[in-house]
Design a protein around this motif. Structure first.
Motif, short mmCIF file in Angstrom:
data_model
loop_
_atom_site.label_atom_id
_atom_site.label_comp_id
_atom_site.label_asym_id
_atom_site.label_seq_id
_atom_site.Cartn_x
_atom_site.Cartn_y
_atom_site.Cartn_z
N ALA A 13 -14.65 -5.78 -8.87
CA ALA A 13 -13.95 -4.88 -7.96
C ALA A 13 -12.45 -5.14 -8.01
CB ALA A 13 -14.46 -5.08 -6.54
N TYR A 14 -11.69 -4.09 -7.80
CA TYR A 14 -10.23 -4.20 -7.74
C TYR A 14 -9.69 -3.06 -6.91
CZ TYR A 14 -10.54 -0.77 -11.51
OH TYR A 14 -10.85 0.33 -12.26
N GLU A 15 -8.45 -3.21 -6.46
CA GLU A 15 -7.80 -2.15 -5.70
C GLU A 15 -6.95 -1.31 -6.63
OE1 GLU A 15 -6.07 -2.87 -1.80
OE2 GLU A 15 -6.94 -4.89 -1.89
N THR A 68 -14.34 3.89 -3.36
CA THR A 68 -14.74 4.02 -1.96
C THR A 68 -13.65 3.45 -1.05
OG1 THR A 68 -16.57 3.62 -0.43
CG2 THR A 68 -15.95 1.79 -1.85
N ALA A 86 -8.88 -2.79 6.85
CA ALA A 86 -9.43 -2.38 5.55
C ALA A 86 -8.69 -1.16 5.00
CB ALA A 86 -10.93 -2.13 5.65
N ARG A 142 -12.05 0.94 1.48
CA ARG A 142 -12.32 -0.50 1.59
C ARG A 142 -13.25 -0.84 2.74
NH1 ARG A 142 -7.94 -4.00 2.47
NH2 ARG A 142 -9.55 -5.55 2.57
N LYS A 143 -13.24 -0.03 3.80
CA LYS A 143 -14.09 -0.37 4.94
C LYS A 143 -15.58 -0.25 4.59
CE LYS A 143 -13.56 4.13 7.17
NZ LYS A 143 -13.06 4.77 8.38
N ASP A 190 -8.25 -7.48 7.17
CA ASP A 190 -9.66 -7.26 6.81
C ASP A 190 -10.30 -6.23 7.72
OD1 ASP A 190 -9.72 -8.96 4.64
OD2 ASP A 190 -10.61 -10.64 5.73
N TYR A 233 -8.33 1.80 -0.75
CA TYR A 233 -9.58 2.04 -1.47
C TYR A 233 -9.88 0.87 -2.38
CZ TYR A 233 -8.85 6.73 0.20
OH TYR A 233 -8.66 7.80 1.03
N ILE A 234 -11.11 0.83 -2.82
CA ILE A 234 -11.55 -0.19 -3.76
C ILE A 234 -12.28 0.52 -4.90
CG2 ILE A 234 -13.76 -0.66 -2.60
CD1 ILE A 234 -11.71 -3.49 -3.86
N LYS A 284 0.82 -1.22 0.00
CA LYS A 284 0.00 0.00 0.00
C LYS A 284 0.86 1.26 0.00
CE LYS A 284 -4.05 -2.08 0.93
NZ LYS A 284 -5.01 -2.23 -0.11
N GLU A 302 -16.70 -1.28 1.53
CA GLU A 302 -16.87 -2.16 0.37
C GLU A 302 -18.13 -3.03 0.48
OE1 GLU A 302 -14.33 -5.58 -2.04
OE2 GLU A 302 -13.51 -4.72 -0.21
#
Length: 188
Positions: free
Chosen positions: A161-163, A138, A91, A140-141, A88, A94-95, A35, A143
């Motif tokens: 979906a992807y990062e 958005t 989170a 990730r939290k 997880d 972003y996604i 990240k 998602e």
């Protein structure tokens, strides 16, 4: 302390716990590295390597005890799962979610924007006719809540979906959108 380490059950427990903590930190460090959070990753790796050396030292000092090696291996596996669960919960990042709806109704886009999501939409044409294509960014939290919102509006929507690796420019203002999403979350 040496008396404690002579007790086989305590030794196995210590090795198991040490390896769970080590591998959990390893997993988190790798995710932080991916990240781009290099300084946090470096701090985590400092703690991680100390724990690793202690755990490995305990096993190597007692290689004649197979249960120690088994505890080390089991701790490693549990550590991977634990690290993933921690990530997880954190989170991080972003996604980006691409949605294709069979209904070309722009009301879909408005409903998602009203919930605080940044949405870019356009008309598309699929095998069976007109479609509405959307791209949503958005944290990730949020998602899973986003997926739930999409499915409530169109249960048959196609979702990918992807990062994203890099985010630059655009209208998406993090603080404004986060505040709207937090308000929505508090209302639900």
């Amino acid at each position: 302390m040496e008396n404690l380490l002579e007790n086989g059950l305590i030794m196995v427990s210590i090795i198991l716990v040490v390896n769970i903590v080590y591998v959990s930190l390893f997993t988190i460090r790798m995710i932080l590295t991916l990240k781009g959070q290099r300084y946090t990753a470096a701090a985590v790796s400092t703690v991680e390597v100390v724990i690793y050396v202690v755990g490995l030292g305990l096993v190597l000092d007692n290689l004649d005890q197979i249960q120690n090696l088994i505890a080390y291996a089991i701790g490693y596996g549990i550590g991977v799962i634990t690290g993933m669960k921690i990530e997880d919960k954190l989170a991080l990042g972003y996604i980006t979610v691409n949605v294709i709806s069979s209904s070309p109704d722009l009301e879909f886009t408005k409903k998602l924007r009203d919930k605080g999501y940044g949405v870019t939409s356009w008309s598309a044409y699929g095998m069976d006719g007109d479609r509405l294509a959307m791209q949503i960014l958005t944290p990730r939290k949020y998602e899973l809540k986003l997926y739930q919102s999409i499915k409530e509006i169109d249960p048959k929507a196609f979702i990918i979906a992807y990062e994203p690796k890099t985010i630059h420019g655009g209208f998406w203002v993090k603080q404004v959108k986060r505040e709207r999403l937090k308000k929505r979350e508090a209302q639900e």
